[in-house]
Design a protein around this motif. Structure first.
Motif, mmCIF file in Angstrom:
data_model
loop_
_atom_site.group_PDB
_atom_site.id
_atom_site.type_symbol
_atom_site.label_atom_id
_atom_site.label_comp_id
_atom_site.label_asym_id
_atom_site.label_seq_id
_atom_site.Cartn_x
_atom_site.Cartn_y
_atom_site.Cartn_z
ATOM 1 N N ILE A 77 -5.337 -2.236 2.819
ATOM 2 C CA ILE A 77 -4.390 -1.565 3.710
ATOM 3 C C ILE A 77 -3.375 -2.564 4.261
ATOM 4 N N SER A 78 -3.820 -3.787 4.535
ATOM 5 C CA SER A 78 -2.892 -4.811 5.007
ATOM 6 C C SER A 78 -1.824 -5.101 3.956
ATOM 7 N N LEU A 79 -2.205 -5.108 2.685
ATOM 8 C CA LEU A 79 -1.232 -5.366 1.619
ATOM 9 C C LEU A 79 -0.138 -4.307 1.597
ATOM 10 N N VAL A 80 -0.531 -3.021 1.680
ATOM 11 C CA VAL A 80 0.489 -1.975 1.625
ATOM 12 C C VAL A 80 1.306 -1.957 2.912
ATOM 13 N N GLU A 139 6.063 3.704 6.866
ATOM 14 C CA GLU A 139 6.257 3.973 5.431
ATOM 15 C C GLU A 139 4.954 3.788 4.661
ATOM 16 N N ALA A 140 4.110 2.863 5.120
ATOM 17 C CA ALA A 140 2.873 2.550 4.399
ATOM 18 C C ALA A 140 1.734 3.527 4.689
ATOM 19 N N THR A 141 1.936 4.455 5.630
ATOM 20 C CA THR A 141 0.836 5.336 6.021
ATOM 21 C C THR A 141 0.282 6.131 4.837
ATOM 22 N N LEU A 142 1.158 6.662 4.020
ATOM 23 C CA LEU A 142 0.709 7.508 2.930
ATOM 24 C C LEU A 142 -0.103 6.720 1.909
ATOM 25 N N GLN A 143 0.310 5.448 1.645
ATOM 26 C CA GLN A 143 -0.481 4.625 0.742
ATOM 27 C C GLN A 143 -1.830 4.278 1.357
ATOM 28 N N VAL A 173 -13.242 12.662 5.017
ATOM 29 C CA VAL A 173 -12.209 13.183 5.918
ATOM 30 C C VAL A 173 -11.358 12.010 6.382
ATOM 31 N N VAL A 174 -10.036 12.190 6.376
ATOM 32 C CA VAL A 174 -9.126 11.176 6.909
ATOM 33 C C VAL A 174 -8.256 11.827 7.976
ATOM 34 N N PHE A 175 -8.337 11.309 9.203
ATOM 35 C CA PHE A 175 -7.471 11.761 10.287
ATOM 36 C C PHE A 175 -6.268 10.830 10.379
ATOM 37 N N VAL A 176 -5.069 11.412 10.477
ATOM 38 C CA VAL A 176 -3.847 10.630 10.659
ATOM 39 C C VAL A 176 -3.260 11.024 12.005
ATOM 40 N N GLU A 177 -3.281 10.098 12.949
ATOM 41 C CA GLU A 177 -2.764 10.357 14.296
ATOM 42 C C GLU A 177 -1.374 9.760 14.442
ATOM 43 N N THR A 178 -0.399 10.578 14.821
ATOM 44 C CA THR A 178 0.959 10.071 14.974
ATOM 45 C C THR A 178 1.236 9.674 16.416
#
Length: 327
Positions: free
Chosen positions: A27-30, A130-134, A146-151
């Motif tokens: 994740i750090s790479l992306v 920008e990297a969130t989707l990757q 399950v993956v939660f994405v909090e904005t």
């Protein structure tokens, strides 16, 4: 793994083996735009498409993080692995996330079945890095159920969350005027489920009535509305049930694959647009002739559309007049 940057194949193997450190480094790479990130995502992509992606959005202070923590606890009761991506305001000094993993969702931090990551917005409009989707793809490939994405919830400008989620949850709070602001911003058009958090407050039921009336005016599908109190867990099972019911409905009607296809197309367009803009900005910055065009616009010696035509022609070899004729 040592301090060196591991090869994409090495990281992909580590992720497949369930190594948390490999997941964090990937994740750090992306997030940092490392040159090897593209190869890494390519290697992992055929392992994706299995996780349930849930977007959680809403204004600051409505209790999104506390609600996600409660939802994580509920999901873990079913033995499911959970990933959380929290999009934080970017520090103007370091460029990193202002709020960290150890602050958010602290009660789950040592749970091996939960992976939590904070990411900075880096000035991205709509509150999504920008990297969130990757990063979501990597969590999916790592076997998260399950993956939660909090904005970040900045200014209710959260339309971008729709490009990452199977189900979108809008969190509102009684007495804050969120419902009115959400209606003005068009946010009421995107949620699949609405959570009215801090339901112990006296105005919670009134807010639910107001929201229902607003939704009725739209004439479209009516999202389920759950009253929740995150610290006590009240209403959280009902909220998770509503999220699951939405996904089941999508699957039954064939809408899940359609939504994911639309989301992935939006991801490609968003990434391509962002990279094209960076390329354009760098090209103009490095070219005296193109900088002169901007100076001419500033001094009103050249109109903006003519400047755009010349810049696109030189940088991308695009004739925007021919493109306009084609349209």
């Amino acid at each position: 793994m040592t301090g060196r940057t591991p090869a994409p194949a090495e990281l992909a193997a580590g992720i497949a083996a369930g190594e948390t450190r490999a997941l964090a480094r990937a994740i750090s790479l992306v997030e940092n735009g490392h040159p090897s990130a593209r190869e890494l995502v390519r290697l992992l992509y055929d392992r994706t498409g299995n996780a349930r992606i849930v977007g959680i959005t809403g204004a600051p202070g409505v209790g999104k993080s506390s609600l996600i923590s409660a939802l994580v606890g509920r999901v873990r009761e079913d033995g499911l692995k959970v990933g959380v991506i929290s999009i934080d305001p970017t520090s103007p000094f370091t460029g990193g996330a202002l709020l960290g993993d150890r602050i958010r969702l602290s009660e789950h931090f040592l749970d091996p079945g939960v992976f939590i990551r904070s990411m900075g917005t880096r000035g991205h409009p709509g509150g999504l890095a920008e990297a969130t989707l990757q990063a979501v793809l990597i969590l999916d490939a790592a076997g998260m159920d399950v993956v939660f994405v909090e904005t970040v919830g900045a200014g209710q400008n959260e339309i971008g969350v729709a490009t990452a989620a199977d189900t979108i949850v809008l969190v509102l709070m009684p007495g804050s005027g969120d419902a009115v602001q959400a209606l003005k911003a068009g946010i009421m058009e995107i949620p699949d489920v609405i959570a009215i958090n801090k339901a112990d407050q006296p105005l919670a039921s009134a807010l639910r009535t107001d929201v229902r009336q607003m939704l009725a005016l739209g004439g479209g599908p009516t999202p389920a509305i759950a009253l929740t109190e995150a610290p006590s867990g009240k209403g959280v099972p009902e909220l998770w049930a509503a999220i699951e019911a939405h996904r089941a409905s999508l699957e039954a009607e064939g809408g899940l694959e359609e939504r994911r296809a639309r989301n992935l197309a939006a991801e490609v367009h968003a990434i391509a647009s962002a990279r094209a803009r960076r390329h354009l900005e760098n090209a103009v910055s490095d070219d005296k002739e193109l900088r002169r065009l901007l100076d001419d616009v500033r001094r009103r010696k050249l109109d903006p559309l003519t400047a755009v035509h010349e810049i696109l022609g030189k940088v991308f070899h695009i004739d925007d007049e021919d493109d306009a004729d084609a349209r």
